[in-house]
Write a protein that holds these residues in place. Structure first.
Motif, PDB file in Angstrom:
ATOM      1  N   ARG A 263      -6.106   6.739  -6.095  1.00  0.00           N
ATOM      2  CA  ARG A 263      -5.834   5.683  -7.064  1.00  0.00           C
ATOM      3  C   ARG A 263      -4.439   5.074  -6.911  1.00  0.00           C
ATOM      4  N   PRO A 264      -3.361   5.877  -6.871  1.00  0.00           N
ATOM      5  CA  PRO A 264      -2.057   5.251  -6.634  1.00  0.00           C
ATOM      6  C   PRO A 264      -1.961   4.580  -5.269  1.00  0.00           C
ATOM      7  N   LEU A 265      -2.756   5.036  -4.293  1.00  0.00           N
ATOM      8  CA  LEU A 265      -2.752   4.362  -2.997  1.00  0.00           C
ATOM      9  C   LEU A 265      -3.283   2.942  -3.137  1.00  0.00           C
ATOM     10  N   ARG A 266      -4.397   2.782  -3.851  1.00  0.00           N
ATOM     11  CA  ARG A 266      -4.921   1.437  -4.058  1.00  0.00           C
ATOM     12  C   ARG A 266      -3.908   0.575  -4.813  1.00  0.00           C
ATOM     13  N   THR A 267      -3.222   1.194  -5.757  1.00  0.00           N
ATOM     14  CA  THR A 267      -2.198   0.472  -6.499  1.00  0.00           C
ATOM     15  C   THR A 267      -1.088  -0.015  -5.576  1.00  0.00           C
ATOM     16  N   ALA A 268      -0.632   0.864  -4.683  1.00  0.00           N
ATOM     17  CA  ALA A 268       0.460   0.508  -3.779  1.00  0.00           C
ATOM     18  C   ALA A 268       0.079  -0.680  -2.893  1.00  0.00           C
ATOM     19  N   TYR A 269      -1.139  -0.669  -2.374  1.00  0.00           N
ATOM     20  CA  TYR A 269      -1.546  -1.775  -1.511  1.00  0.00           C
ATOM     21  C   TYR A 269      -1.822  -3.040  -2.315  1.00  0.00           C
TER      22      TYR A 269
ATOM     23  N   ASP B 127      10.843  -3.752   2.427  1.00  0.00           N
ATOM     24  CA  ASP B 127      10.753  -2.727   3.471  1.00  0.00           C
ATOM     25  C   ASP B 127      10.406  -1.366   2.866  1.00  0.00           C
ATOM     26  N   ARG B 128      11.048  -1.057   1.743  1.00  0.00           N
ATOM     27  CA  ARG B 128      10.764   0.233   1.098  1.00  0.00           C
ATOM     28  C   ARG B 128       9.325   0.278   0.577  1.00  0.00           C
ATOM     29  N   LEU B 129       8.836  -0.831   0.077  1.00  0.00           N
ATOM     30  CA  LEU B 129       7.462  -0.851  -0.420  1.00  0.00           C
ATOM     31  C   LEU B 129       6.470  -0.660   0.725  1.00  0.00           C
ATOM     32  N   HIS B 130       6.713  -1.322   1.848  1.00  0.00           N
ATOM     33  CA  HIS B 130       5.844  -1.118   3.015  1.00  0.00           C
ATOM     34  C   HIS B 130       5.884   0.345   3.464  1.00  0.00           C
ATOM     35  N   ALA B 131       7.098   0.906   3.558  1.00  0.00           N
ATOM     36  CA  ALA B 131       7.227   2.299   3.994  1.00  0.00           C
ATOM     37  C   ALA B 131       6.561   3.236   2.997  1.00  0.00           C
ATOM     38  N   GLY B 132       6.773   2.982   1.702  1.00  0.00           N
ATOM     39  CA  GLY B 132       6.172   3.843   0.683  1.00  0.00           C
ATOM     40  C   GLY B 132       4.657   3.771   0.689  1.00  0.00           C
ATOM     41  N   ALA B 133       4.114   2.567   0.806  1.00  0.00           N
ATOM     42  CA  ALA B 133       2.657   2.416   0.855  1.00  0.00           C
ATOM     43  C   ALA B 133       2.083   3.100   2.093  1.00  0.00           C
ATOM     44  N   GLY B 134       2.770   2.938   3.228  1.00  0.00           N
ATOM     45  CA  GLY B 134       2.300   3.580   4.455  1.00  0.00           C
ATOM     46  C   GLY B 134       2.342   5.096   4.364  1.00  0.00           C
ATOM     47  N   GLU B 135       3.440   5.636   3.824  1.00  0.00           N
ATOM     48  CA  GLU B 135       3.529   7.085   3.657  1.00  0.00           C
ATOM     49  C   GLU B 135       2.488   7.592   2.671  1.00  0.00           C
TER      50      GLU B 135
ATOM     51  N   GLU C 255      -4.788   2.563   8.408  1.00  0.00           N
ATOM     52  CA  GLU C 255      -4.121   1.673   7.456  1.00  0.00           C
ATOM     53  C   GLU C 255      -2.608   1.851   7.520  1.00  0.00           C
ATOM     54  N   ALA C 256      -2.163   3.100   7.602  1.00  0.00           N
ATOM     55  CA  ALA C 256      -0.725   3.371   7.689  1.00  0.00           C
ATOM     56  C   ALA C 256      -0.145   2.812   8.987  1.00  0.00           C
ATOM     57  N   LEU C 257      -0.885   2.965  10.081  1.00  0.00           N
ATOM     58  CA  LEU C 257      -0.396   2.447  11.357  1.00  0.00           C
ATOM     59  C   LEU C 257      -0.296   0.927  11.326  1.00  0.00           C
ATOM     60  N   ALA C 258      -1.281   0.282  10.736  1.00  0.00           N
ATOM     61  CA  ALA C 258      -1.228  -1.179  10.620  1.00  0.00           C
ATOM     62  C   ALA C 258      -0.037  -1.605   9.762  1.00  0.00           C
ATOM     63  N   THR C 259       0.211  -0.888   8.681  1.00  0.00           N
ATOM     64  CA  THR C 259       1.357  -1.198   7.829  1.00  0.00           C
ATOM     65  C   THR C 259       2.660  -1.037   8.601  1.00  0.00           C
ATOM     66  N   ALA C 260       2.750   0.032   9.394  1.00  0.00           N
ATOM     67  CA  ALA C 260       3.952   0.256  10.201  1.00  0.00           C
ATOM     68  C   ALA C 260       4.181  -0.875  11.191  1.00  0.00           C
ATOM     69  N   ARG C 261       3.102  -1.338  11.817  1.00  0.00           N
ATOM     70  CA  ARG C 261       3.233  -2.413  12.806  1.00  0.00           C
ATOM     71  C   ARG C 261       3.668  -3.720  12.137  1.00  0.00           C
ATOM     72  N   VAL C 262       3.097  -4.011  10.976  1.00  0.00           N
ATOM     73  CA  VAL C 262       3.459  -5.233  10.256  1.00  0.00           C
ATOM     74  C   VAL C 262       4.934  -5.208   9.867  1.00  0.00           C
ATOM     75  N   ALA C 263       5.396  -4.036   9.408  1.00  0.00           N
ATOM     76  CA  ALA C 263       6.764  -3.917   8.912  1.00  0.00           C
ATOM     77  C   ALA C 263       7.765  -3.622  10.015  1.00  0.00           C
ATOM     78  N   GLY C 264       7.315  -3.352  11.230  1.00  0.00           N
ATOM     79  CA  GLY C 264       8.227  -2.974  12.305  1.00  0.00           C
ATOM     80  C   GLY C 264       8.930  -1.664  12.013  1.00  0.00           C
ATOM     81  N   ASP C 265       8.210  -0.704  11.405  1.00  0.00           N
ATOM     82  CA  ASP C 265       8.779   0.563  10.958  1.00  0.00           C
ATOM     83  C   ASP C 265       8.413   1.658  11.951  1.00  0.00           C
ATOM     84  N   ALA C 266       9.343   1.996  12.846  1.00  0.00           N
ATOM     85  CA  ALA C 266       9.063   2.981  13.902  1.00  0.00           C
ATOM     86  C   ALA C 266       8.844   4.370  13.323  1.00  0.00           C
ATOM     87  N   ALA C 267       9.565   4.720  12.264  1.00  0.00           N
ATOM     88  CA  ALA C 267       9.403   6.047  11.673  1.00  0.00           C
ATOM     89  C   ALA C 267       8.005   6.217  11.084  1.00  0.00           C
TER      90      ALA C 267
END
Length: 455
Positions: free
Chosen positions: A186-192, A207-215, A239-251
């Motif tokens: 449920r919070p995952l759906r909320t985050a996205y 950036d933090r929202l993208h990282a938080g949603a991905g994590e 979904e997390a990998l796609a979020t990382a690619r969109v945000a350019g978040d290597a971690a």
């Protein structure tokens, strides 16, 4: 959100001395590791404390600060006594509590309305036109769902997502994934939904929202993985990998590949596991975390063991041990707190087990059990299940039965389909033996009573 009339915490500022806020935050993280705590302290958090925005830290930070400054109380550190910041008015200037709590009678997540701030109530509860719990993970609106109104996403919303990640991980460490997965979705759906409908005031917030949603997607994916919902897990990791690619978040990318590799290994796709682990290593190299590279090398080793590449597996284990030996550092991701020497031994045990070297696997599993912090109850049960599995296949039936008993001791508080599947396999091997001893029969009878399965 800073409340009107916040009083700067000058005592805490004096304790920082000549160190920058970033340097002091690094010292806080190091102190947390010393006592087995997990905090994501950064310069921004130190600034919030010193400005008076945080009147009283949460319990994890309290333990860390009292460890750093022995003999001092929270009041000595410039904070308000905890009892004075209870209640609705005071909560606005206290750290935002997690929206997810655990009740001992059932390890599931639910909203604690007595402790939520107004923001968390709005973000994590479903009502009216918000319907965030029904927001889709994929493209297009969910049937019957009304998209949330566009609004500006700020510190409170992002902190809520980050706190949800931490709370899910804590509960998983203790109880396993079976009882957590559906509520954690449920919070995952909320985050996205926030990503889809919100606009952040600053790039750093976005950036933090993208990282938080991905994590959060990875954490929920892991709960699915641990509870045997493999296709759900695969979807969440993607979904997390796609979020990382969109945000350019290597971690985030490295973390997503790490879990995808683990899932591929567990679902009989060892070559895919190796490819994902190698991709994760490429993403992780610029991040400066030897421990992250060590874990990804072990993921590669597990994949190579899966298709019988003993030499390649040994090389990957060697790289992992070399990197692990460089020790922890400030660049280590927060989610890696589980990766200690015990987990290193466990992952190596799984490699030897996959290669059919049962006795060697059992030696490493024993080391993992001896080294494991009892706080990580789910992992302790997993390590014991691995030991029982390896001993049974090595022909050491009585030792396997003893290890099996110890897994059963923990299963009242741990709900993990992965662990139960391993134990069922061990039990089947023991049940097929012709020379069953009293010790083995006792275990088989207890397993049948607990599981309701005839052996």
């Amino acid at each position: 959100m800073v409340s009107t009339g916040a009083v700067p915490n000058l005592a805490f500022r004096r304790l920082r001395g000549q160190r920058s806020a970033g340097e002091f935050a690094a010292a806080v993280r190091r102190s947390a590791r010393e006592i087995g705590e997990r905090v994501a302290c950064d310069a921004r958090y130190i600034g919030r404390v010193e400005s008076g925005e945080i009147r009283c830290p949460n319990y994890a930070y309290e333990r860390v600060f009292l460890h750093m400054f022995p003999g001092m109380s929270l009041v000595d550190l410039g904070f308000s006594p905890r009892e004075t910041v209870r209640g609705r008015a005071a909560r606005a200037t206290t750290e935002i509590p997690s929206p997810l709590v655990f009740h001992s009678e059932s390890p599931v997540l639910h909203s604690d309305t007595d402790e939520e701030s107004d923001v968390l109530r709005r973000v994590f509860m479903t009502s009216g036109t918000t319907v965030l719990a029904a927001a889709p993970l994929g493209p297009g609106p969910a049937a019957g769902a009304t998209a949330p109104d566009r609004h500006r996403v700020g510190e409170a919303e992002v902190s809520a997502v980050e706190n949800a990640v931490r709370r899910i991980r804590l509960l998983d460490d203790r109880h396993g994934g079976d009882g957590l997965y559906r509520d954690a979705s449920r919070p995952l759906r909320t985050a996205y939904a926030l990503l889809d409908s919100g606009t952040a005031a600053r790039r750093s917030t976005a950036d933090r929202l993208h990282a938080g949603a991905g994590e959060l997607a990875i954490s929920v994916g892991w709960l699915a993985h641990d509870s045997g919902r493999f296709e759900d897990a695969r979807s969440h990791y993607a979904e997390a990998l796609a979020t990382a690619r969109v945000a350019g978040d290597a971690a985030l990318e490295a973390h997503a590949f790490c879990n995808a590799s683990f899932l591929a290994r567990d679902t009989g796709r060892p070559r895919e596991s190796v490819r994902a682990a190698e991709a994760g290593q490429r993403a992780a190299r610029p991040l400066g975390s030897p421990r992250l590279l060590a874990l990804l090398a072990l993921r590669e080793a597990g994949g190579r063991a899966g298709f019988g590449d003993r030499a390649g597996c040994e090389r990957a284990i060697g790289r992992a041990r070399t990197a692990f030996g460089r020790g922890p550092c400030d660049a280590d991701p927060e989610w890696m707190t589980f990766f200690r020497e015990a987990e290193l031994e466990m992952l190596e045990a799984q490699c030897w087990s996959a290669l059919g070297d049962w006795s060697r696997a059992a030696r490493h599993a024993r080391r993992a059990i001896r080294l494991q912090d009892p706080h990580f109850t789910r992992n302790l049960a997993l390590y014991r299940a691995e030991l029982a599995w390896d001993l049974a296949r090595a022909g050491r039936a009585e030792e396997a039965a003893t290890a099996g008993h110890r897994v059963l001791d923990l299963l009242d508080g741990v709900r993990s389909s992965r662990i139960r599947t391993m134990l069922a396999g061990t039990t089947q091997v023991l049940a097929l033996r012709r020379d069953t001893t009293d010790e083995v029969r006792g275990y088989l009878e207890r397993y049948a009573a607990v599981s309701g399965v005839s052996t």
